[in-house]
Design an enzyme around this catalytic site. Structure first.
Site, mmCIF file in Angstrom:
data_model
loop_
_atom_site.group_PDB
_atom_site.id
_atom_site.type_symbol
_atom_site.label_atom_id
_atom_site.label_comp_id
_atom_site.label_asym_id
_atom_site.label_seq_id
_atom_site.Cartn_x
_atom_site.Cartn_y
_atom_site.Cartn_z
ATOM 1 N N GLY A 1 -9.590 -21.879 2.917
ATOM 2 C CA GLY A 1 -9.299 -20.980 4.035
ATOM 3 C C GLY A 1 -10.565 -20.333 4.570
ATOM 4 N N TYR B 1 -0.274 -12.273 -4.267
ATOM 5 C CA TYR B 1 0.258 -11.492 -5.390
ATOM 6 C C TYR B 1 1.781 -11.572 -5.479
ATOM 7 C CZ TYR B 1 0.352 -8.466 -1.324
ATOM 8 O OH TYR B 1 0.540 -7.989 -0.051
ATOM 9 N N GLY C 1 -10.152 -13.702 7.296
ATOM 10 C CA GLY C 1 -10.818 -12.463 6.884
ATOM 11 C C GLY C 1 -10.960 -12.338 5.376
ATOM 12 N N SER D 1 0.804 -1.222 0.000
ATOM 13 C CA SER D 1 0.000 0.000 0.000
ATOM 14 C C SER D 1 0.838 1.274 0.000
ATOM 15 C CB SER D 1 -0.944 0.018 1.199
ATOM 16 O OG SER D 1 -1.773 -1.105 1.148
ATOM 17 N N GLY E 1 -3.532 -12.319 -7.366
ATOM 18 C CA GLY E 1 -4.104 -11.303 -6.472
ATOM 19 C C GLY E 1 -3.780 -9.851 -6.809
ATOM 20 N N ASP F 1 -11.864 -4.999 0.264
ATOM 21 C CA ASP F 1 -11.332 -6.274 -0.271
ATOM 22 C C ASP F 1 -12.405 -6.968 -1.111
ATOM 23 O OD1 ASP F 1 -8.773 -6.196 0.807
ATOM 24 O OD2 ASP F 1 -9.346 -7.226 2.650
ATOM 25 N N LYS G 1 -7.684 -6.400 11.272
ATOM 26 C CA LYS G 1 -8.922 -6.176 10.502
ATOM 27 C C LYS G 1 -10.194 -6.410 11.324
ATOM 28 C CE LYS G 1 -7.159 -6.944 5.830
ATOM 29 N NZ LYS G 1 -7.356 -7.656 4.553
ATOM 30 N N ASN H 1 -11.004 -3.123 6.266
ATOM 31 C CA ASN H 1 -9.643 -2.861 5.766
ATOM 32 C C ASN H 1 -9.443 -1.399 5.382
ATOM 33 O OD1 ASN H 1 -11.117 -2.802 3.329
ATOM 34 N ND2 ASN H 1 -9.297 -3.383 2.184
HETATM 35 P P1 NAP Z 1 -5.145 -15.547 7.477
HETATM 36 O O1 NAP Z 1 -6.295 -15.136 8.310
HETATM 37 O O2 NAP Z 1 -3.771 -15.547 8.047
HETATM 38 O O3 NAP Z 1 -5.368 -17.032 6.898
HETATM 39 C C1 NAP Z 1 -6.445 -17.403 6.101
HETATM 40 C C2 NAP Z 1 -6.824 -18.853 6.320
HETATM 41 O O4 NAP Z 1 -5.885 -19.699 5.670
HETATM 42 C C3 NAP Z 1 -6.849 -19.327 7.745
HETATM 43 O O5 NAP Z 1 -8.033 -18.925 8.371
HETATM 44 C C4 NAP Z 1 -6.732 -20.847 7.593
HETATM 45 O O6 NAP Z 1 -8.025 -21.428 7.402
HETATM 46 C C5 NAP Z 1 -5.919 -20.985 6.301
HETATM 47 N N1 NAP Z 1 -4.535 -21.366 6.570
HETATM 48 C C6 NAP Z 1 -3.609 -20.660 7.249
HETATM 49 N N2 NAP Z 1 -2.447 -21.344 7.314
HETATM 50 C C7 NAP Z 1 -2.660 -22.517 6.672
HETATM 51 C C8 NAP Z 1 -1.865 -23.663 6.410
HETATM 52 N N3 NAP Z 1 -0.592 -23.755 6.840
HETATM 53 N N4 NAP Z 1 -2.430 -24.699 5.721
HETATM 54 C C9 NAP Z 1 -3.721 -24.631 5.285
HETATM 55 N N5 NAP Z 1 -4.522 -23.558 5.509
HETATM 56 C C10 NAP Z 1 -3.997 -22.525 6.187
HETATM 57 O O7 NAP Z 1 -5.045 -14.651 6.172
HETATM 58 P P2 NAP Z 1 -6.098 -13.665 5.463
HETATM 59 O O8 NAP Z 1 -5.965 -12.314 6.005
HETATM 60 O O9 NAP Z 1 -7.468 -14.278 5.419
HETATM 61 O O10 NAP Z 1 -5.443 -13.646 3.992
HETATM 62 C C11 NAP Z 1 -5.323 -14.805 3.212
HETATM 63 C C12 NAP Z 1 -4.438 -14.553 1.997
HETATM 64 O O11 NAP Z 1 -5.053 -13.595 1.147
HETATM 65 C C13 NAP Z 1 -3.060 -13.978 2.359
HETATM 66 O O12 NAP Z 1 -2.109 -14.573 1.515
HETATM 67 C C14 NAP Z 1 -3.197 -12.512 2.031
HETATM 68 O O13 NAP Z 1 -1.970 -11.908 1.682
HETATM 69 C C15 NAP Z 1 -4.132 -12.562 0.831
HETATM 70 N N6 NAP Z 1 -4.898 -11.323 0.622
HETATM 71 C C16 NAP Z 1 -4.806 -10.730 -0.596
HETATM 72 C C17 NAP Z 1 -5.526 -9.602 -0.862
HETATM 73 C C18 NAP Z 1 -5.424 -8.967 -2.216
HETATM 74 O O14 NAP Z 1 -5.880 -7.830 -2.376
HETATM 75 N N7 NAP Z 1 -4.885 -9.650 -3.192
HETATM 76 C C19 NAP Z 1 -6.362 -9.033 0.123
HETATM 77 C C20 NAP Z 1 -6.458 -9.675 1.371
HETATM 78 C C21 NAP Z 1 -5.714 -10.826 1.602
HETATM 79 P P3 NAP Z 1 -8.437 -22.803 8.165
HETATM 80 O O15 NAP Z 1 -7.897 -22.660 9.562
HETATM 81 O O16 NAP Z 1 -9.920 -22.805 8.118
HETATM 82 O O17 NAP Z 1 -7.797 -23.925 7.422
#
Ligand code: NAP
Length: 253
Positions: free
Chosen positions: A132, A215, A135, A23, A236, A109, A73, A94
């Protein structure tokens, strides 16, 4: 402390360990390229959300709005005076706008995800698997439901709305029926680029659309394996830019 000029418009990103942040680089470049003057975007890298109060005090003359990232968040809700209904339904904020009534929270998002996905959807993309349950997964689910697409969460610890990775591998119907597959886990993010979600990649066909929220790298192992099987893929990057632009619009309304 940053120098505070009269009329200066301050923006920022609230998060923890965010030196890598997309950002700050994105907005700084945007302000320069578009000639947006007297405006800056900095990182508010804090160890605890409590430090937000001090920041609000410190920047009270200039702060117009800020983005929020991991791990705040959800925690940021307790500081908000008002929450946009979409952000409230998603359960994550966010983007925060400073108004005369205090802080107002939004979720861009889901907007970024929806706008980036829409041009790639075909009529047969009616059902989606979301990998997953964090958030980002919730913002994705909200956007998909809004577009009339059925969703199933895939989780390591599934609840009633979800299935496990074991279910996904043992009952191949899941992959056949769900032609949209979204990685909303951090698996495969730089530097751990050899990781990927444990799904049956051999069941992917040409009608599948694979979307990775990651991304960096621009093509994750998850997307590489899907592309090899003839699936369409989206990374992403577009979501990231679109959520940032949606935040900019909110701040300038
Ligand atoms: P988070 O809360 O850290 O993790 C998301 C989910 O992934 C967790 O709730 C878990 O679900 C699963 N997970 C975590 N570690 C794991 C592992 N070792 N094996 C299998 N599943 C696993 O992250 P988040 O904030 O939701 O973001 C998720 C991804 O999206 C990140 O990579 C982030 O950078 C990306 N993102 C991108 C954008 C964009 O604009 N492109 C915006 C937001 C986020 P379970 O416990 O249910 O398995």
């Amino acid at each position: 402390m940053e120098s505070i000029e009269r009329g200066h418009r301050q923006f920022g990103l609230l998060g923890k360990n965010i030196d890598y942040s997309f950002s700050r680089a994105y907005f700084s470049k945007k302000f320069e390229q578009e000639g947006v003057e007297n405006t800056s975007y900095i990182n508010f890298d804090v160890d605890h959300i409590d430090q937000l109060e001090l920041l609000l005090q410190q920047y009270k003359e200039t702060l117009v709005g800020f983005n929020v990232t991991i791990p705040y968040k959800q925690e940021v809700f307790k500081y908000l005076n008002e929450v946009d209904p979409h952000a409230s339904a998603i359960g994550a904020v966010n983007t925060v706008k400073v108004t005369s009534n205090g802080l107002m929270g939004f979720n861009t998002d889901y907007l970024g995800f929806r706008m980036s996905l829409k041009p790639c959807l075909k009529t047969y993309h009616q059902k989606a698997l979301i990998l997953g349950t964090g958030g980002a997964a919730k913002a994705v689910a909200y956007a998909l439901k809004d577009m009339g697409i059925e969703i199933v969460y895939v989780s390591r610890n599934p609840d009633k709305d979800g299935i496990s990775y074991i279910n996904l591998r043992s009952d191949l119907q899941w992959m056949q029926e769900h032609l949209l597959v979204i990685n909303a886990t951090p698996l495969g993010t730089y530097p751990n680029i050899d990781n990927c979600p444990d799904i049956p990649y051999d069941r992917i066909g040409e009608q599948h659309l694979f979307y990775d929220l990651i991304y960096n790298p621009s093509e994750t192992k998850f997307l590489k394996l899907a592309a090899k099987k003839g699936a369409s893929t989206i990374n992403g990057e577009a979501m990231l830019r679109l959520q940032a632009e949606a935040a900019w619009q909110i701040w300038n309304l």
